[in-house]
Design a protein around this motif. Sequence first.
Motif, PDB file in Angstrom:
ATOM      1  N   ARG A  35       6.466   8.741  -3.061  1.00 24.82           N
ATOM      2  CA  ARG A  35       5.912   9.033  -1.752  1.00 24.82           C
ATOM      3  C   ARG A  35       4.439   9.021  -1.953  1.00 24.82           C
ATOM      4  O   ARG A  35       3.863   8.382  -1.110  1.00 24.82           O
ATOM      5  CB  ARG A  35       6.168  10.656  -1.616  1.00 24.82           C
ATOM      6  CG  ARG A  35       7.881  11.155  -1.356  1.00 24.82           C
ATOM      7  CD  ARG A  35       8.209  12.398  -1.347  1.00 24.82           C
ATOM      8  NE  ARG A  35       9.266  12.899  -1.269  1.00 24.82           N
ATOM      9  CZ  ARG A  35      10.114  13.619  -1.881  1.00 24.82           C
ATOM     10  NH1 ARG A  35       9.164  14.745  -2.502  1.00 24.82           N
ATOM     11  NH2 ARG A  35      11.345  14.102  -1.783  1.00 24.82           N
ATOM     12  N   THR A  49       3.024   6.464  -3.498  1.00 21.92           N
ATOM     13  CA  THR A  49       2.938   5.271  -3.700  1.00 21.92           C
ATOM     14  C   THR A  49       2.820   4.787  -2.126  1.00 21.92           C
ATOM     15  O   THR A  49       2.007   4.040  -1.650  1.00 21.92           O
ATOM     16  CB  THR A  49       4.162   4.388  -4.252  1.00 21.92           C
ATOM     17  OG1 THR A  49       3.994   4.781  -5.838  1.00 21.92           O
ATOM     18  CG2 THR A  49       3.930   3.062  -4.292  1.00 21.92           C
ATOM     19  N   VAL A  50       3.723   5.320  -1.260  1.00 19.67           N
ATOM     20  CA  VAL A  50       4.003   5.053   0.158  1.00 19.67           C
ATOM     21  C   VAL A  50       2.402   5.120   0.682  1.00 19.67           C
ATOM     22  O   VAL A  50       2.003   4.547   1.715  1.00 19.67           O
ATOM     23  CB  VAL A  50       4.883   5.502   0.785  1.00 19.67           C
ATOM     24  CG1 VAL A  50       5.018   5.162   2.458  1.00 19.67           C
ATOM     25  CG2 VAL A  50       6.140   5.094   0.367  1.00 19.67           C
ATOM     26  N   ALA A  51       2.035   6.531   0.612  1.00 18.78           N
ATOM     27  CA  ALA A  51       0.749   6.965   1.240  1.00 18.78           C
ATOM     28  C   ALA A  51      -0.438   6.099   0.692  1.00 18.78           C
ATOM     29  O   ALA A  51      -1.351   5.736   1.192  1.00 18.78           O
ATOM     30  CB  ALA A  51       0.338   8.464   0.611  1.00 18.78           C
ATOM     31  N   VAL A  93      -0.320   2.935  -0.480  1.00 19.51           N
ATOM     32  CA  VAL A  93      -0.496   1.466   0.064  1.00 19.51           C
ATOM     33  C   VAL A  93      -1.119   1.469   1.627  1.00 19.51           C
ATOM     34  O   VAL A  93      -1.573   0.563   2.169  1.00 19.51           O
ATOM     35  CB  VAL A  93       0.897   0.620   0.172  1.00 19.51           C
ATOM     36  CG1 VAL A  93       1.193   0.545  -1.462  1.00 19.51           C
ATOM     37  CG2 VAL A  93       2.040   1.523   0.871  1.00 19.51           C
ATOM     38  N   ASP A  94      -1.056   2.647   2.258  1.00 21.24           N
ATOM     39  CA  ASP A  94      -1.542   2.664   3.617  1.00 21.24           C
ATOM     40  C   ASP A  94      -3.162   3.342   3.459  1.00 21.24           C
ATOM     41  O   ASP A  94      -3.773   2.882   4.384  1.00 21.24           O
ATOM     42  CB  ASP A  94      -0.671   4.155   4.330  1.00 21.24           C
ATOM     43  CG  ASP A  94       0.494   3.359   4.856  1.00 21.24           C
ATOM     44  OD1 ASP A  94       0.705   2.071   5.245  1.00 21.24           O
ATOM     45  OD2 ASP A  94       1.492   4.357   5.091  1.00 21.24           O
ATOM     46  N   ALA A  95      -3.193   3.646   2.317  1.00 20.82           N
ATOM     47  CA  ALA A  95      -4.706   4.124   2.098  1.00 20.82           C
ATOM     48  C   ALA A  95      -5.861   3.059   1.776  1.00 20.82           C
ATOM     49  O   ALA A  95      -6.928   3.054   1.940  1.00 20.82           O
ATOM     50  CB  ALA A  95      -4.891   5.243   1.169  1.00 20.82           C
ATOM     51  N   ASP A  96      -5.255   2.109   1.036  1.00 22.87           N
ATOM     52  CA  ASP A  96      -6.312   0.998   0.536  1.00 22.87           C
ATOM     53  C   ASP A  96      -5.500  -0.278   0.387  1.00 22.87           C
ATOM     54  O   ASP A  96      -4.327  -0.462  -0.160  1.00 22.87           O
ATOM     55  CB  ASP A  96      -6.537   1.324  -0.907  1.00 22.87           C
ATOM     56  CG  ASP A  96      -7.890   0.695  -1.399  1.00 22.87           C
ATOM     57  OD1 ASP A  96      -7.660  -0.591  -1.315  1.00 22.87           O
ATOM     58  OD2 ASP A  96      -8.743   1.302  -1.402  1.00 22.87           O
ATOM     59  N   PRO A  97      -5.983  -1.306   1.188  1.00 22.03           N
ATOM     60  CA  PRO A  97      -5.366  -2.607   1.259  1.00 22.03           C
ATOM     61  C   PRO A  97      -5.318  -3.699  -0.177  1.00 22.03           C
ATOM     62  O   PRO A  97      -4.611  -4.643   0.135  1.00 22.03           O
ATOM     63  CB  PRO A  97      -6.142  -3.610   2.691  1.00 22.03           C
ATOM     64  CG  PRO A  97      -7.477  -2.591   2.202  1.00 22.03           C
ATOM     65  CD  PRO A  97      -7.204  -1.248   2.033  1.00 22.03           C
ATOM     66  N   HIS A 137       9.089   0.094   4.132  1.00 19.70           N
ATOM     67  CA  HIS A 137       7.705   0.121   4.375  1.00 19.70           C
ATOM     68  C   HIS A 137       7.127  -1.364   3.978  1.00 19.70           C
ATOM     69  O   HIS A 137       7.395  -2.121   2.923  1.00 19.70           O
ATOM     70  CB  HIS A 137       7.074   1.100   3.300  1.00 19.70           C
ATOM     71  CG  HIS A 137       5.237   1.144   3.903  1.00 19.70           C
ATOM     72  ND1 HIS A 137       4.546   0.234   3.711  1.00 19.70           N
ATOM     73  CD2 HIS A 137       4.925   2.158   4.523  1.00 19.70           C
ATOM     74  CE1 HIS A 137       3.434   0.649   4.242  1.00 19.70           C
ATOM     75  NE2 HIS A 137       3.611   1.776   4.709  1.00 19.70           N
ATOM     76  N   ARG A 192       4.519  -2.811   2.900  1.00 16.96           N
ATOM     77  CA  ARG A 192       3.611  -2.970   1.829  1.00 16.96           C
ATOM     78  C   ARG A 192       4.397  -2.354   0.550  1.00 16.96           C
ATOM     79  O   ARG A 192       3.507  -2.447  -0.713  1.00 16.96           O
ATOM     80  CB  ARG A 192       2.233  -2.315   1.918  1.00 16.96           C
ATOM     81  CG  ARG A 192       1.511  -3.097   3.149  1.00 16.96           C
ATOM     82  CD  ARG A 192       0.118  -2.607   2.958  1.00 16.96           C
ATOM     83  NE  ARG A 192      -0.774  -3.141   2.051  1.00 16.96           N
ATOM     84  CZ  ARG A 192      -1.245  -4.184   1.881  1.00 16.96           C
ATOM     85  NH1 ARG A 192      -0.967  -5.306   2.864  1.00 16.96           N
ATOM     86  NH2 ARG A 192      -1.811  -4.644   0.823  1.00 16.96           N
TER      87      ARG A 192
END
Length: 297
Positions: free
Chosen positions: A79, A81-83, A85-89, A124, A126
């Motif tokens: 969980r 990890t999913v957050a 990859v959304d937080a930093d490209p 997801h 990413r």
Amino acid sequence: MSTEEVPRPYRPEMLKNDGETRRGDFAPAPVALPLPVYDNHTHFDFGDDPIDLHAALDAAESVGIAGAVQVGCDLPSSRFTVAAVDADPRLLGAVAIHPNDAPELADAGELDAALAEIDAMAAHPRIRAIGETGLDYFRTGEGGVAAQHHSFREHLDIAKRRNLALQIHCRDAHIDVLKILAEVGAPSRLVFHCFSGDAELAQICNENGWYMSFSGTVTFKNAHDLREALSVADPALILAETDAPYLTPHPFRGRPNASYMLPYTVQSMGQFLNRDLEEFCQLLRTNTEAVYGSWAS
């Protein structure tokens, strides 16, 4: 403690421990790589002193690490990890249930539900890999083998259905990992994370087009078999990783590892293979993008 007293590249404000970091915890920054590469496997959410995600990636980027694959090992870390990859490209992700966790979840009647959540998270865009999964007989006794096998097979199915790479964790279980791969088939992109095999396993990987990801262990003085495997490995199948905060490369064993330290391992690998460092970095970058795709998309 002042900023100047803390070894680069970490600063007190990067840590979430009220400034209680100890002098010498983090190794000094290496010389920057001539071309940027990616950390193929790391755990930003692990460690006694969790670090600020963006600042840690800034530190890595300053020495030639363009990005990383953040890897989940259970539901909470997946969980995260999913957050992340959304937080930093600069991050791509992998999600899974670690083989050591599978028996406990199975005993509680929760393994299949956990695998279903992993499958959902894998949708997801990413999340580019399933992992780390596989078999580990070092910590799990005979009573947990069936659960590990079931979990591994289910992860393989998820990776193939979703056309994702798969990162294998294998400890004291290479024979059974190979048996299961032969029985059910591997996904199109398979990575032996923290490759721990010998030259024979490296040749098997060559024959099957499986990637071998080398960590700081390849720099250890007694890692002769591992370096022999590296010498046998098809260059097009070689990756590099930290497995941070674990497996810190020589000469900093005993300190926490981090993505900014990957150049120590890359430089050591390039020297051992007698490769031009810039060309070797380009090779690693090309191989990594062949497994996970572009960080820009």
